[in-house]
Design a protein around this motif. Structure first.
Motif, mmCIF file in Angstrom:
data_model
loop_
_atom_site.group_PDB
_atom_site.id
_atom_site.type_symbol
_atom_site.label_atom_id
_atom_site.label_comp_id
_atom_site.label_asym_id
_atom_site.label_seq_id
_atom_site.Cartn_x
_atom_site.Cartn_y
_atom_site.Cartn_z
ATOM 1 N N ASP A 32 -1.094 10.400 14.299
ATOM 2 C CA ASP A 32 -1.562 9.120 15.350
ATOM 3 C C ASP A 32 -3.301 8.866 14.693
ATOM 4 O O ASP A 32 -3.565 10.150 14.499
ATOM 5 N N PHE A 33 -3.932 7.873 15.365
ATOM 6 C CA PHE A 33 -5.106 7.430 14.608
ATOM 7 C C PHE A 33 -5.718 8.238 15.887
ATOM 8 O O PHE A 33 -5.284 8.019 17.548
ATOM 9 N N VAL A 34 -6.452 8.936 15.281
ATOM 10 C CA VAL A 34 -7.602 9.156 16.496
ATOM 11 C C VAL A 34 -9.200 8.709 16.108
ATOM 12 O O VAL A 34 -9.821 8.179 17.300
ATOM 13 N N ALA A 35 -9.449 8.086 15.158
ATOM 14 C CA ALA A 35 -10.899 7.335 15.253
ATOM 15 C C ALA A 35 -10.948 6.340 13.815
ATOM 16 O O ALA A 35 -10.591 6.985 12.865
ATOM 17 N N SER A 36 -12.040 5.774 13.577
ATOM 18 C CA SER A 36 -13.011 5.132 12.210
ATOM 19 C C SER A 36 -13.901 4.732 12.703
ATOM 20 O O SER A 36 -13.958 4.168 13.354
ATOM 21 N N ILE A 37 -14.290 4.255 11.447
ATOM 22 C CA ILE A 37 -15.541 4.116 11.541
ATOM 23 C C ILE A 37 -15.764 2.467 10.371
ATOM 24 O O ILE A 37 -14.885 2.927 9.129
ATOM 25 N N SER A 38 -16.516 1.632 10.036
ATOM 26 C CA SER A 38 -16.150 0.512 9.047
ATOM 27 C C SER A 38 -17.845 1.354 8.238
ATOM 28 O O SER A 38 -17.641 1.978 7.906
ATOM 29 N N TRP A 39 -17.747 0.540 6.556
ATOM 30 C CA TRP A 39 -18.436 0.443 5.955
ATOM 31 C C TRP A 39 -19.317 0.830 5.822
ATOM 32 O O TRP A 39 -20.104 2.366 5.763
ATOM 33 N N SER A 40 -20.203 0.107 7.272
ATOM 34 C CA SER A 40 -21.647 0.512 7.370
ATOM 35 C C SER A 40 -22.043 1.701 7.825
ATOM 36 O O SER A 40 -22.825 1.810 8.334
ATOM 37 N N MET B 269 -12.898 3.736 6.785
ATOM 38 C CA MET B 269 -12.735 4.847 7.250
ATOM 39 C C MET B 269 -11.773 5.665 7.930
ATOM 40 O O MET B 269 -12.624 5.318 9.392
ATOM 41 N N GLY B 270 -10.878 6.125 8.303
ATOM 42 C CA GLY B 270 -10.398 7.091 9.529
ATOM 43 C C GLY B 270 -9.893 8.363 9.621
ATOM 44 O O GLY B 270 -9.790 9.065 8.287
ATOM 45 N N TRP B 271 -9.595 9.225 10.813
ATOM 46 C CA TRP B 271 -9.094 10.107 10.856
ATOM 47 C C TRP B 271 -7.660 10.505 11.397
ATOM 48 O O TRP B 271 -7.819 9.244 13.081
ATOM 49 N N PHE B 272 -6.600 10.711 11.188
ATOM 50 C CA PHE B 272 -5.425 10.624 11.901
ATOM 51 C C PHE B 272 -5.317 11.854 12.131
ATOM 52 O O PHE B 272 -5.643 12.916 11.737
ATOM 53 N N ARG B 273 -3.857 12.685 13.051
ATOM 54 C CA ARG B 273 -3.885 13.647 13.665
ATOM 55 C C ARG B 273 -1.903 13.512 13.536
ATOM 56 O O ARG B 273 -1.525 12.538 13.683
ATOM 57 N N GLN B 274 -1.544 14.077 13.326
ATOM 58 C CA GLN B 274 -0.313 14.699 13.473
ATOM 59 C C GLN B 274 -0.015 16.320 13.841
ATOM 60 O O GLN B 274 -0.326 17.749 13.008
ATOM 61 N N ALA B 275 0.717 16.563 15.031
ATOM 62 C CA ALA B 275 0.934 17.580 15.691
ATOM 63 C C ALA B 275 2.615 18.374 15.269
ATOM 64 O O ALA B 275 2.644 17.452 15.372
ATOM 65 N N PRO B 276 2.728 19.266 15.217
ATOM 66 C CA PRO B 276 4.046 19.848 15.036
ATOM 67 C C PRO B 276 5.269 18.872 15.218
ATOM 68 O O PRO B 276 5.014 18.824 17.022
ATOM 69 N N GLY B 277 6.239 18.355 14.912
ATOM 70 C CA GLY B 277 7.037 17.474 15.865
ATOM 71 C C GLY B 277 6.544 16.246 16.028
ATOM 72 O O GLY B 277 7.997 15.456 16.244
ATOM 73 N N LYS B 278 5.519 15.476 15.967
ATOM 74 C CA LYS B 278 5.405 14.303 16.158
ATOM 75 C C LYS B 278 4.870 13.255 15.069
ATOM 76 O O LYS B 278 4.513 14.121 14.126
ATOM 77 N N GLY B 279 4.498 11.804 15.131
ATOM 78 C CA GLY B 279 4.280 11.590 14.492
ATOM 79 C C GLY B 279 2.819 11.530 13.836
ATOM 80 O O GLY B 279 1.662 12.170 14.946
#
Length: 125
Positions: free
Chosen positions: A45-53, A33-43
């Motif tokens: 971007d990766f924030v954080a991720s975690i393995s299945w375990s 699982m992962g978290w990404f974020r997108q600010a206004p006018g930007k792409g």
């Protein structure tokens, strides 16, 4: 497959928020699982991720030490605890999932197959 984010809102700089992502994927414990974020006018971007375990996690440099990703496989939910929030953290935050039965931790958009609709986080300075 459905991913539903919640927990966003308007906070002041220095405050904390915890985002949740409820997943309807089975078995949830086979997905990274992962978290990404997108600010206004930007792409997006990766924030954080975690393995299945939950054993392996990875963070972007911009959030390392302030954000913590975790998961509860019994509840099919992944979390993002965000502390010491800054105005630069303002963005729509997206949850993402990819089938990954090893402890590999994907960190790029292209590696993820499933996405939520996002939750807005606004940090006022």
């Amino acid at each position: 497959v459905q991913l539903v984010e919640s927990g966003g809102g308007l906070v002041q700089a220095g405050d904390s928020l915890r985002l949740s992502c409820a997943a309807s994927i089975h078995p949830f414990s086979s997905f990274a699982m992962g978290w990404f974020r997108q600010a206004p006018g930007k792409g997006r971007d990766f924030v954080a991720s975690i393995s299945w375990s939950g054993d392996n996690t990875y963070y972007s440099d911009s959030v390392k030490g302030r954000f913590t990703i975790s998961r509860d496989n019994a509840k099919d939910t992944v979390y993002l605890q965000m502390n010491s929030l800054k105005s630069d953290d303002t963005a729509v935050y997206y949850c993402a999932a990819v089938a990954q039965p090893t402890n590999w931790v994907p960190t790029t958009r292209d590696e993820y197959d499933h996405w939520g609709q996002g939750t807005q986080v606004t940090v006022s300075s």
